[in-house]
Enzyme design. Structure first.
Site, PDB file in Angstrom:
ATOM      1  N   HIS A   1       0.822  -1.205   0.000  1.00 23.26           N
ATOM      2  CA  HIS A   1       0.000   0.000   0.000  1.00 23.26           C
ATOM      3  C   HIS A   1       0.859   1.260   0.000  1.00 23.26           C
ATOM      4  CE1 HIS A   1      -3.816   2.089   0.635  1.00 23.26           C
ATOM      5  NE2 HIS A   1      -3.187   2.870   1.492  1.00 23.26           N
TER       6      HIS A   1
ATOM      7  N   LYS B   1      -6.470  13.301  -8.403  1.00 20.16           N
ATOM      8  CA  LYS B   1      -5.907  12.001  -8.043  1.00 20.16           C
ATOM      9  C   LYS B   1      -7.035  11.040  -7.697  1.00 20.16           C
ATOM     10  CE  LYS B   1      -2.403   9.780  -5.124  1.00 20.16           C
ATOM     11  NZ  LYS B   1      -1.582   9.882  -3.905  1.00 20.16           N
TER      12      LYS B   1
ATOM     13  N   HIS C   1     -10.006   2.588  -1.174  1.00 18.09           N
ATOM     14  CA  HIS C   1     -10.253   2.242   0.228  1.00 18.09           C
ATOM     15  C   HIS C   1     -11.051   0.950   0.243  1.00 18.09           C
ATOM     16  CE1 HIS C   1     -10.040   4.491   4.275  1.00 18.09           C
ATOM     17  NE2 HIS C   1      -8.834   4.426   3.744  1.00 18.09           N
ATOM     18  N   ASN C   2     -10.480  -0.060  -0.424  1.00 15.22           N
ATOM     19  CA  ASN C   2     -11.195  -1.314  -0.657  1.00 15.22           C
ATOM     20  C   ASN C   2     -11.352  -2.163   0.601  1.00 15.22           C
ATOM     21  OD1 ASN C   2     -11.160  -0.512  -3.351  1.00 15.22           O
ATOM     22  ND2 ASN C   2      -9.327  -1.692  -3.819  1.00 15.22           N
TER      23      ASN C   2
ATOM     24  N   GLN D   1     -10.487   3.608   9.933  1.00 19.41           N
ATOM     25  CA  GLN D   1     -10.494   4.911  10.569  1.00 19.41           C
ATOM     26  C   GLN D   1     -11.925   5.453  10.687  1.00 19.41           C
ATOM     27  OE1 GLN D   1      -9.239   4.105   7.613  1.00 19.41           O
ATOM     28  NE2 GLN D   1      -7.052   4.548   7.474  1.00 19.41           N
TER      29      GLN D   1
ATOM     30  N   ASP E   1      -0.200  15.265   4.204  1.00 22.74           N
ATOM     31  CA  ASP E   1      -1.326  14.790   4.997  1.00 22.74           C
ATOM     32  C   ASP E   1      -0.949  13.468   5.657  1.00 22.74           C
ATOM     33  OD1 ASP E   1      -1.685  13.176   2.510  1.00 22.74           O
ATOM     34  OD2 ASP E   1      -3.490  12.529   3.556  1.00 22.74           O
TER      35      ASP E   1
ATOM     36  N   SER F   1      -5.605   7.947  12.622  1.00 26.64           N
ATOM     37  CA  SER F   1      -6.674   8.897  12.913  1.00 26.64           C
ATOM     38  C   SER F   1      -6.753   9.906  11.775  1.00 26.64           C
ATOM     39  CB  SER F   1      -6.404   9.618  14.238  1.00 26.64           C
ATOM     40  OG  SER F   1      -6.411   8.704  15.317  1.00 26.64           O
TER      41      SER F   1
ATOM     42  N   SER G   1      -3.695  -1.120  -5.502  1.00 28.65           N
ATOM     43  CA  SER G   1      -4.347  -1.912  -4.457  1.00 28.65           C
ATOM     44  C   SER G   1      -4.294  -3.373  -4.872  1.00 28.65           C
ATOM     45  CB  SER G   1      -5.798  -1.453  -4.267  1.00 28.65           C
ATOM     46  OG  SER G   1      -6.482  -2.310  -3.369  1.00 28.65           O
TER      47      SER G   1
END
EC number: 6.3.5.3
Length: 768
Positions: free
Chosen positions: A48, A90, A94-95, A239, A267, A312, A547
């Site tokens: 990842h 982009k 988030h599979n 999360q 980020d 988080s 992914s």
């Protein structure tokens, strides 16, 4: 620094690392890592984060072009739109989180991709998504789509960014392993594009955003493993997002960036503090010291391991000009955000972590974020034997088409083809008041380009940006190279259908395990196909996401891999939004024509039924070799489309994809509530191919009656095959004459099938 004893074998398993990784880590450190350091390597050496299986393949992508300002390697790609506008965009996946916690998994996927955009100094202006689920006959898949769509809607609607487009498809291969790919677009508001490399030894490192807790622990490693029945136990790795806090973070960050005091920004997404620190250090060729005692925490007693691996949400890390940190933090606090100096930039190129006054971890930055392992795979020299056998399938093996009327209705009812209004109506598509065309009305979404904080001119309000996401996953399953080529070609064609010039792509490579010979071959061939198509269509790659390990372990111990799904997100420039056309007919009397391979081309390998919706409907078997992509034809069709739309000659344009020509034409009638009478040349024995074959760079257009002379002149100058199909009328019938066959449907029946297909299976209300 002490190295407490721990069970190395158990720790390696928990972190998703191999014994060979342990040996390499010890070699690089010159000692055994402590538990926190091993956790850092675990997340940063996961697929990842470091693309250890795919990185060599990604190097084959074209990444440069006259409009490319930022390519792969930063938080998002950036293209120059001219007239002062620069677009950041982009796509990311988030599979795995969405498989075990669909609402929060999808919601935080949206939050994460938005942070990638505004971290560059761009204001988010639009969201899109590409979703895949298993059959809706299974209640588990119904629960997944309900949760995922609700999560996307919740985050996007609350943060105030419109979700304007996307695609949803269904296939048994995605049962238990849905795909949730989120794409975001943003317009630059800063003079300088904000980069992520640390600069200035001694400059303070500032933490901004939400507090750090134990949620999302090990999310990057979790995203790099297969799913199983035990994956529900991994819910703590998912999360929890707060879109209202993210809204404040967007405004505060853009305000801070405009002041020029932020040297670098990153980020905190996958791998949290570990990733943000190590990437900033590695990209800047410097080091970062981080004091965990200064990190705002929401829970007591957190260990260094927990601080470093927490994911988080809504958190950022900045390098700030020395002496400006307090003023900057006050600005963030006014937005209700946590802000604290948590470290400094070091001369030594390492990540040093302090906790309770002691060094809790010290690792070379490049070992975490640059010089990471690459898995060596032997590439098959010929296609796998099972695919070669499937390629022997012939269209003659399909049963005869006895009832084309019922087949079309059944295809329109297929959840992959049917109206997605049940999905789209949950999204706020009009917030910000810039959406020109959104989901379901055209082949691509279009957003108006308004000036942003002095960037761009008032004349630019007639211009727009178009965006789409595409992937024919069944084609990719049968031939990864051709399927990936088709994904890029269809994306460019969809943009051209609204009059946009395709500019660049971002890709999301959703694949099963690369550790099998077939799995790696599929990934390699798809990357080759994307690269070939991007070069042919002049759409460089600006970045994206990989992914892998998208597969589910069944109760009997066997693995169910997903269909390889390389989703292509593409952006384009619309010079005049007043000329944008949708997919529905506009007025009676307009001529209906087909650009691309003619319906009666029976032996053309650019057109076929292999991997088609029709094949799956009548046989339930996925077999054959999908159509060949003709790039010269694609370029010609797309150029002619853009020229005609720019000249104001077309009333509508809709590409032929899932379900073939009959479905595309029916969708144009459904969208407009206008009838049509069409004549398709072809032999009776070729009726199936004429109506339902896919491929061929085909677009169904309607030409304004008053513009027919100008169209004829433009068409005469083109080498694109053009077939006259019929005329739009104000009746209530959709009629096709094909050879000796005369088939008709009432618009009411077509609409009912198309509009009820999805909500009927989910249990929601159909469209009115």
């Amino acid at each position: 620094m002490s190295s407490p004893a721990y069970d190395v074998i158990a720790a390696l398993k928990q972190e998703g690392l191999k014994p060979s990784d342990w040996q390499e880590i010890c070699r690089r450190l010159g000692r055994e890592p402590n538990r926190a350091e091993l956790g850092m390597f675990g997340v940063m050496w996961s697929e990842h984060c470091c693309y250890r299986n795919s990185r060599p393949l990604l190097r084959g992508f074209p990444t440069e072009g006259p409009r490319i300002l930022v390519g792969p390697g930063e938080n998002a790609g950036v293209v120059d739109l001219g007239e002062g506008h620069r677009l950041a965009f982009k796509i990311e996946s988030h599979n795995h989180p969405s498989a075990v916690e669909p609402f929060q998994g999808a919601a935080t996927g949206v939050g994460g991709i938005l942070r990638d955009i505004f971290t560059m100094g761009a204001r988010p202006i639009a969201l899109l998504n590409a979703l895949r689920f298993g059959p809706l006959e299974d209640p588990v898949n119904v629960g997944l789509i309900e949760g995922v769509v609700a999560g996307i809607a919740h985050y996007g609607n609350c943060v105030g960014v419109p979700t304007v487009g996307g695609e949803v498809a269904f296939d048994p291969s995605y049962g238990g392993n849905p795909l949730v790919n989120a794409m975001a677009l943003g317009l630059m508001e800063t003079e300088e594009i904000v980069k992520s490399g640390a600069q200035g030894v001694g400059n303070p490192v500032v933490y901004v955003g939400s507090t750090t807790g134990r949620d999302g622990m090990g999310g990057a490693s979790f995203a790099s493993a297969e799913l199983s029945a035990d994956s529900l136990d991994d819910r703590p790795a998912v999360q929890v997002g707060d879109p209202f806090l993210e809204k404040g973070l967007i405004e505060a960050c853009l305000e801070a960036f405009s002041g020029g005091d932020v040297v670098a920004a990153q980020d905190m997404g996958a791998a949290g503090l570990t990733c943000s620190c190590s990437e900033m250090a590695a990209k800047g060729g410097l080091g970062v010291e981080l004091d965990l005692d200064r990190v705002p925490a929401r829970e007591e007693g957190m260990t260094a391991y927990e601080f470093l691996l927490s994911e988080s949400q809504e958190r950022m890390l900045f390098v700030v000009k020395a002496g400006r940190e307090e003023a900057l933090m006050q600005r963030f606090r006014r937005w209700g955000l946590q802000a604290a100096v948590v470290g400094q930039v070091l001369q030594e190129p390492l990540v040093r972590v302090l906790h309770h006054g002691e060094v809790a971890a010290e690792v070379p930055a490049t070992a975490l974020a640059d010089d990471t392992p690459i898995e060596q795979h032997e590439l098959l020299q010929e296609p796998p034997a099972d695919l070669q056998e499937l390629w022997q399938w012939q269209e003659s093996q399909l049963p005869a088409l006895d009832d084309p009327a019922s087949v079309l209705l059944t295809l329109l009812d297929d959840p992959t083809i049917a109206s997605k209004r049940w999905v789209h109506r949950q999204y706020d598509q009009q917030v910000l008041a810039n959406t020109v065309v959104s989901s379901g009305a055209a082949d691509a979404a279009v957003v108006r380009l308004r000036p942003q904080q002095g960037q761009g001119s008032m004349e630019s309000v007639q211009r727009g940006v178009a965006a789409t996401v595409d992937c024919p996953n069944r084609w990719v399953a049968l031939d990864p190279e051709r399927g990936a080529q088709a994904a890029v070609a269809e994306a460019a064609r969809n943009l051209s259908c609204v009059g946009a010039e395709p500019l660049a792509i971002t890709d999301n490579l959703n694949f099963p395990s690369p550790e099998t010979p077939k799995g790696y071959w599929q990934l390699a061939m798809a990357c080759r196909g994307i690269a070939e198509a991007c070069r042919a269509l002049n759409t460089p790659v600006t970045g994206g996401n990989v992914s892998l390990y998208n597969e589910t372990r069944r109760d009997d111990g066997t693995l169910q891999p997903i269909h390889p799904t390389p989703v292509v997100g593409m952006v384009g420039l619309v010079e005049n939004i007043e000329r944008v056309v949708g997919l529905g007919w506009r007025q009676p009397g307009d001529a209906v024509l087909l650009l691309g391979v003619a319906p009666d081309e029976q032996g053309d390998d650019r057109l076929g039924l292999a991997g088609s919706s029709y094949q799956m409907l009548v046989s339930g078997v996925l077999a054959g070799r999908p159509p060949r992509v003709d790039f010269e034809l694609e370029r010609g069709v797309q150029q002619l489309l853009r020229q005609a739309i720019d000249a104001g000659l077309l009333a509508s344009a809709h590409d032929s994809s899932d379900g073939g020509l009959a479905v595309a034409l029916a969708e144009s009638s459904i969208a407009s509530s206008l009838g049509v009478e069409l004549k398709l040349n072809g032999r009776p024995e070729g009726l199936t191919r004429t109506l339902f074959a896919e491929g061929g760079a085909r677009v169904a257009i309607s030409v304004k009656a008053e513009c027919r002379p100008q169209w004829d002149q433009l068409a005469a100058e083109s080498t694109v095959p053009i077939t006259e199909l019929g005329v739009v009328n104000d009746g209530s019938t959709f009629r096709i004459h094909c050879g000796e066959k005369d088939v008709q449907w009432s618009l009411a029946d077509l609409k009912r099938a198309h509009q009820e297909g999805l909500p009927r299976r989910i249990g929601g209300e159909a469209e009115s």
